[in-house]
Every structure is written in structure tokens, then in C-alpha cells.
Design an enzyme around this catalytic site. Structure first.
Site, short mmCIF file in Angstrom:
data_model
loop_
_atom_site.label_atom_id
_atom_site.label_comp_id
_atom_site.label_asym_id
_atom_site.label_seq_id
_atom_site.Cartn_x
_atom_site.Cartn_y
_atom_site.Cartn_z
N TYR A 1 -2.25 -1.23 10.89
CA TYR A 1 -2.42 -1.77 9.53
C TYR A 1 -1.19 -1.42 8.67
O TYR A 1 -0.62 -2.28 8.00
CB TYR A 1 -3.69 -1.19 8.89
CG TYR A 1 -3.75 -1.44 7.41
CD1 TYR A 1 -4.08 -2.71 6.91
CD2 TYR A 1 -3.44 -0.44 6.48
CE1 TYR A 1 -4.12 -2.95 5.54
CE2 TYR A 1 -3.47 -0.67 5.11
CZ TYR A 1 -3.81 -1.92 4.64
OH TYR A 1 -3.82 -2.18 3.29
N SER B 1 0.84 -1.20 0.00
CA SER B 1 0.00 0.00 0.00
C SER B 1 0.87 1.25 0.00
O SER B 1 1.98 1.25 0.57
CB SER B 1 -0.85 -0.04 1.27
OG SER B 1 -1.47 1.21 1.48
N LYS C 1 1.90 -3.82 6.67
CA LYS C 1 2.36 -3.79 5.26
C LYS C 1 3.88 -3.63 5.23
O LYS C 1 4.57 -4.28 4.46
CB LYS C 1 1.67 -2.66 4.49
CG LYS C 1 0.18 -2.90 4.28
CD LYS C 1 -0.08 -4.14 3.43
CE LYS C 1 -1.51 -4.58 3.42
NZ LYS C 1 -1.75 -5.91 2.87
P1 NAD Z 1 -10.97 -7.31 1.01
O1 NAD Z 1 -11.21 -7.32 2.47
O2 NAD Z 1 -12.12 -7.04 0.10
O3 NAD Z 1 -10.33 -8.71 0.56
C1 NAD Z 1 -9.47 -9.44 1.39
C2 NAD Z 1 -9.98 -10.88 1.38
O4 NAD Z 1 -9.10 -11.68 2.19
C3 NAD Z 1 -11.38 -11.04 1.95
O5 NAD Z 1 -12.16 -11.78 1.04
C4 NAD Z 1 -11.16 -11.82 3.26
O6 NAD Z 1 -12.24 -12.67 3.54
C5 NAD Z 1 -9.87 -12.55 2.96
N1 NAD Z 1 -9.06 -12.91 4.13
C6 NAD Z 1 -8.61 -12.09 5.11
N2 NAD Z 1 -7.86 -12.78 5.97
C7 NAD Z 1 -7.83 -14.07 5.53
C8 NAD Z 1 -7.20 -15.26 5.97
N3 NAD Z 1 -6.47 -15.30 7.09
N4 NAD Z 1 -7.38 -16.39 5.26
C9 NAD Z 1 -8.12 -16.39 4.12
N5 NAD Z 1 -8.73 -15.29 3.64
C10 NAD Z 1 -8.58 -14.15 4.34
O7 NAD Z 1 -9.77 -6.29 0.72
P2 NAD Z 1 -9.25 -5.69 -0.66
O8 NAD Z 1 -9.66 -4.27 -0.71
O9 NAD Z 1 -9.57 -6.60 -1.77
O10 NAD Z 1 -7.69 -5.69 -0.36
C11 NAD Z 1 -6.87 -6.75 -0.77
C12 NAD Z 1 -5.45 -6.50 -0.31
O11 NAD Z 1 -5.02 -5.26 -0.84
C13 NAD Z 1 -5.28 -6.40 1.20
O12 NAD Z 1 -4.05 -7.00 1.53
C14 NAD Z 1 -5.24 -4.92 1.45
O13 NAD Z 1 -4.52 -4.62 2.62
C15 NAD Z 1 -4.52 -4.44 0.22
N6 NAD Z 1 -4.79 -3.04 -0.11
C16 NAD Z 1 -6.09 -2.63 -0.27
C17 NAD Z 1 -6.35 -1.31 -0.57
C18 NAD Z 1 -7.76 -0.80 -0.70
O14 NAD Z 1 -7.98 0.40 -0.63
N7 NAD Z 1 -8.75 -1.67 -0.92
C19 NAD Z 1 -5.29 -0.40 -0.73
C20 NAD Z 1 -3.99 -0.86 -0.57
C21 NAD Z 1 -3.74 -2.19 -0.26
C1 WQD Z 2 -9.68 9.29 0.56
C2 WQD Z 2 -9.89 10.77 0.78
C3 WQD Z 2 -10.26 11.43 3.08
C4 WQD Z 2 -14.10 9.44 3.55
C5 WQD Z 2 -6.95 4.44 2.75
C6 WQD Z 2 -5.90 3.79 3.60
C7 WQD Z 2 -4.72 3.41 2.73
C8 WQD Z 2 -5.17 2.57 1.56
C9 WQD Z 2 -6.26 3.23 0.79
C10 WQD Z 2 -5.06 0.27 2.19
C11 WQD Z 2 -9.16 11.31 2.01
C12 WQD Z 2 -11.47 11.71 2.23
C13 WQD Z 2 -12.92 9.91 3.03
C14 WQD Z 2 -15.14 10.37 3.86
C15 WQD Z 2 -13.72 12.15 3.08
N1 WQD Z 2 -5.71 1.32 1.97
N2 WQD Z 2 -12.73 11.24 2.80
N3 WQD Z 2 -14.89 11.69 3.62
O1 WQD Z 2 -7.32 7.45 3.55
O2 WQD Z 2 -6.46 7.85 1.20
O3 WQD Z 2 -6.40 5.61 2.16
O4 WQD Z 2 -7.33 3.57 1.69
O5 WQD Z 2 -3.88 0.08 2.13
O6 WQD Z 2 -3.86 2.71 3.54
O7 WQD Z 2 -5.49 4.71 4.58
O8 WQD Z 2 -8.58 6.56 1.54
O9 WQD Z 2 -10.91 6.48 0.81
O10 WQD Z 2 -10.41 6.69 3.29
O11 WQD Z 2 -9.96 8.61 1.79
O12 WQD Z 2 -13.57 13.34 2.88
O13 WQD Z 2 -16.22 10.01 4.35
O14 WQD Z 2 -11.28 11.01 1.02
O15 WQD Z 2 -10.02 12.45 3.98
O16 WQD Z 2 -8.71 12.58 1.68
P1 WQD Z 2 -7.15 6.99 2.19
P2 WQD Z 2 -10.04 7.02 1.90
#
Ligand code: NAD
Ligand code: WQD
Length: 342
Positions: free
Chosen positions: A156, A131, A160
């Protein structure tokens, strides 16, 4: 022809389900492993409708190294296991502050178990979901992969950073292991079929799920967290990437690992364009022809002012770049929201 399997942990989740579809389209056979801790079995039906077949699936907690090893070996006996894409993790920043141990145990524990199972099964390619949170508020934007990794703001974020470190160390100690650490910026949108998307489980803390639910009248107006930041319009700036562009990057990274003698490389995955919260609201209204109810509120603790990707390395090395616009993403997000309401 022998099947080319790719293990997708967390493949029933938001990004994993889109990546499973994209892998299938690229000729791979995704093998989904998920324990449904943050997803539902119906996701598999959505994937099946898109790809025209029921995906390979195992309901397993990927912290169980022995079960994972058995699964990997059973697919190795049926074809070639090209690699593992490790999505499975808990991902809610705020929740991680309240439940740090659960986050450490699940996110770090599953990665340790996975590396052990890969080792025991001779699987050499790993793609890890990291991330942009590892950068905190970078001094220079757009941020590239050489920016310093700052002290994590949340448990969190720490998981990562810790997983990146342990994958790097595992690659150093095992010449046959190669990995890509993919640092996602802000994934949004859904498959245009609206058969899969981001499942709304509880109160959304991310911008787009909250915005679409507010636009649908399911929530109070969106609160924009702060309009006094030192940005052009006072609201925070992020890099919003369509989830299918992100999915395509995983396929590109897998192919890159197959073709190159890499050890462990990090790649930023973003559009390279920063958009403010106000710009996102405007783009959503323009793309969908509806008004977003919103108010301005105070800043949210822990938010960085502005971050967006320098994704030149991914373009240069992986031959990947985003194809979809912010409007495409917001149109698909709204189509998904409407489908959920049916
Ligand atoms: P998500 O929660 O939709 O998907 C994660 C999946 O993993 C879920 O289906 C959950 O049931 C499964 N899971 C969790 N722990 C498990 C375990 N121990 N065994 C088996 N399954 C398990 O999340 P996502 O948004 O698809 O994110 C996927 C990955 O990307 C995560 O590692 C997250 O940290 C990373 N990521 C997400 C974002 C975002 O904004 N969505 C941003 C950056 C990084
Ligand atoms: C986006 C923008 C808020 C909600 C998060 C995690 C990051 C990564 C991606 C996993 C920001 C603003 C939000 C609301 C708002 N995930 N906002 N009102 O914070 O950039 O990143 O998701 O790895 O680790 O921190 O994403 O979608 O929460 O926010 O104004 O109700 O929207 O302040 O500027 P963020 P977000």
C-alpha cells in the site's frame, strides 16, 4: 453563473464523501465517481441530506480511461471542470501485504488512467490522496515535506510513493498540469450530523473504528498494540485529524492550484500535535463520558513509534489549518457509531 465542477474519484468513500460536502459548501459542484468497491450507495443519500440535493454521481471504475474521458468531457460541455481530487484507491495496509498485485493494479492503474483522461480532456488541476506512510519512521518529528521518502513498509505504502512519482513526472512533462500531493496523517471523526462517516466494512484495523465498536460492545476490548515504546506513556504517537478539517484542506488546495502557477507540490495535512494511544482513549472517555474497555497487547508489526506533522507549509501556502480538537473528532466518531447502531 457557469457551474464549477470538481471530479471526486472515490467520492462515496470516507474522506471523499466529506470532501464532496465541503466542496458543495464552498460553491463547487462535486461529481462523484465510485465503483462501490469499499463503500455503499446509501452514502450518496447521506450527502444529499446534508447538501440538500442529489449529488452528481457515476458508478464507474476509474481504471477505465475511456469512460472517465467521456465523463470529463460531458461536464466540460456543461460548465468548467476546475480539477480532479483522486481518492479512489484500496487503503488497507495489512490486506495489501496479502494482495499486492490488486493494490498495484487498482491504486497505480487508476492514477495512470486518470492522468490519461485528464490529458485527453484538458483538465489541469489534480489533487492526490497521499499518506504520511511515505515517510516511514522519520528521523525528525514533527516531520516536514523535505524528509526523505523511505523504502515503503507495505505494498500500500509503495503505491502512494509510486503515484506521487508518476504524478510528479506527468507534471514535468506537461506544463499545463499542476498537482498537490496531500499527505494525510490519521483522519478520524465524522460529519457532526452523523449522516456520513467511516463505514465499518469487516474487522477494523484502524484505532478509532475499533475503539468505537469496542465501546459500543460490538467487539472484544480494544488491544493497545504495545506499551513499551520509547514514548512518554509507552504507547505509539500519531497525529489524528478531523475528517472535515482534512476535507477543507482539499478545497484550499484546489483554490491554491487555481491561483498559483504551481507544478507539483506536497503538503502534510495534520494537526501538528502528537497524541499517544493512551491519550486518545482518555480523550474519548472525557469527551463522551463512557469507559473504553481495553487491554495491553504486544506491538503490531510495522508500526512506527511516533509520527506527527509539521503542517506549517500548508498553513503558509494554502492558508489552511485544523479548526477541530481531538475531543471534537472523538465526539463525532462516537455520534456516528451510535447512528450506525440504530
Ligand atoms: P475509502 O475506502 O473509504 O474510500 C475510497 C473509495 O474509492 C471507496 O468508496 C471505493 O469504493 C472507491 N474506489 C476504490 N477503487 C476504485 C476504483 N478503481 N474506481 C472507482 N472507485 C474506487 O477510503 P478513504 O479512507 O476515504 O481514503 C481515501 C484516500 O485517502 C485513499 O486513496 C487512501 O489511500 C487515502 N488515505 C486514507 C487514509 C485513512 O486513514 N483513511 C490515510 C491516508 C491516505
Ligand atoms: C493508530 C495507532 C496502533 C488499532 C494507518 C496506515 C497509514 C494511514 C493511516 C493510509 C497505532 C494503535 C490501532 C488497534 C492499537 N493510512 N492501534 N490498537 O497505523 O498510524 O496508520 O492509517 O494511508 O498508512 O498505516 O493507524 O489507526 O491503524 O493506528 O493500539 O486495535 O493505534 O498501534 O499506534 P496507523 P491506525
Amino acid at each position: 453563473m457557469a457551474k464549477r465542477f470538481v471530479i471526486v474519484t472515490g467520492g462515496a468513500g470516507y474522506i471523499g464523501s466529506h470532501t464532496a460536502v465541503t466542496l458543495h459548501e464552498a460553491g463547487f459542484t462535486p461529481v462523484i465517481i465510485d465503483n462501490f468497491s469499499n463503500s455503499k450507495p446509501e452514502v450518496l443519500e447521506g450527502i444529499a441530506k446534508i447538501i440538500g440535493e442529489i449529488p452528481e454521481f457515476h458508478e464507474v471504475d476509474c481504471r477505465s480511461q475511456s469512460v472517465m474521458t467521456d465523463i470529463f468531457q460531458s461536464y466540460a460541455a456543461q460548465g468548467e471542470v476546475i480539477g480532479v481530487i483522486h481518492f479512489a484507491a484500496y487503503k488497507a495496509v495489512g490486506e495489501s501485504v496479502k494482495k499486492p498485485l490488486e493494490y498495484f493494479e487498482n491504486n497505480i492503474g487508476s492514477t495512470v488512467a486518470l492522468l490519461g483522461a485528464m490529458n485527453a480532456s484538458g483538465i489541469s488541476n489534480l489533487i492526490f490522496s497521499s499518506s504520511c506512510t511515505v515517510y516511514g519512521q522519520p528521523r525528525k518529528i514533527p516531520v516536514n515535506e523535505n524528509a526523505p521518502i523511505l523504502t515503503a513498509e507495505s505494498p500500500y505504502g509503495f503505491t502512494k510513493q509510486a503515484c506521487e512519482r508518476l504524478i510528479k513526472d506527468a507534471c514535468k512533462s506537461n506544463a499545463s498540469l499542476s498537482a498537490c500531493l496531500l499527505r494525510y496523517f490519521n483522519p478520524i471523526g465524522a460529519h457532526p450530523s452523523a449522516l456520513i462517516g467511516e463505514l465499518p466494512l469487516g474487522h477494523p484495523s484502524n484505532l478509532i473504528p475499533y475503539l468505537t465498536q469496542a465501546a459500543a460492545g460490538l467487539r472484544e476490548p480494544l488491544t493497545v498494540f504495545g506499551n513499551d515504546y520509547p514514548t512518554d506513556d509507552g504507547t505509539c504517537v500519531r497525529d489524528y485529524i478531523h475528517v472535515l478539517d482534512l476535507a477543507a484542506a482539499h478545497v484550499a488546495a484546489l483554490q491554491w492550484l487555481e491561483e498559483n502557477d504551481a507544478s507539483c507540490e506536497a503538503f502534510n495535512l495534520g494537526t501538528g500535535q502528537g497524541k499517544s494511544v493512551s491519550e486518545v482513549i482518555q480523550a474519548f472517555e472525557d469527551a463522551n463520558g463512557i469507559v473504553v474497555p481495553y487491554i495491553y497487547g504486544p506491538r503490531r508489526s510495522g508500526d512506527v513509534t511516533a509520527i506527527f506533522a509539521d503542517a506549517a507549509k500548508a498553513q503558509r501556502e494554502l492558508g489552511w489549518k485544523c479548526e477541530r480538537s481531538l475531543e471534537d473528532s472523538l465526539r463525532d466518531a462516537w455520534r456516528w457509531q451510535k447512528k450506525l447502531a440504530e
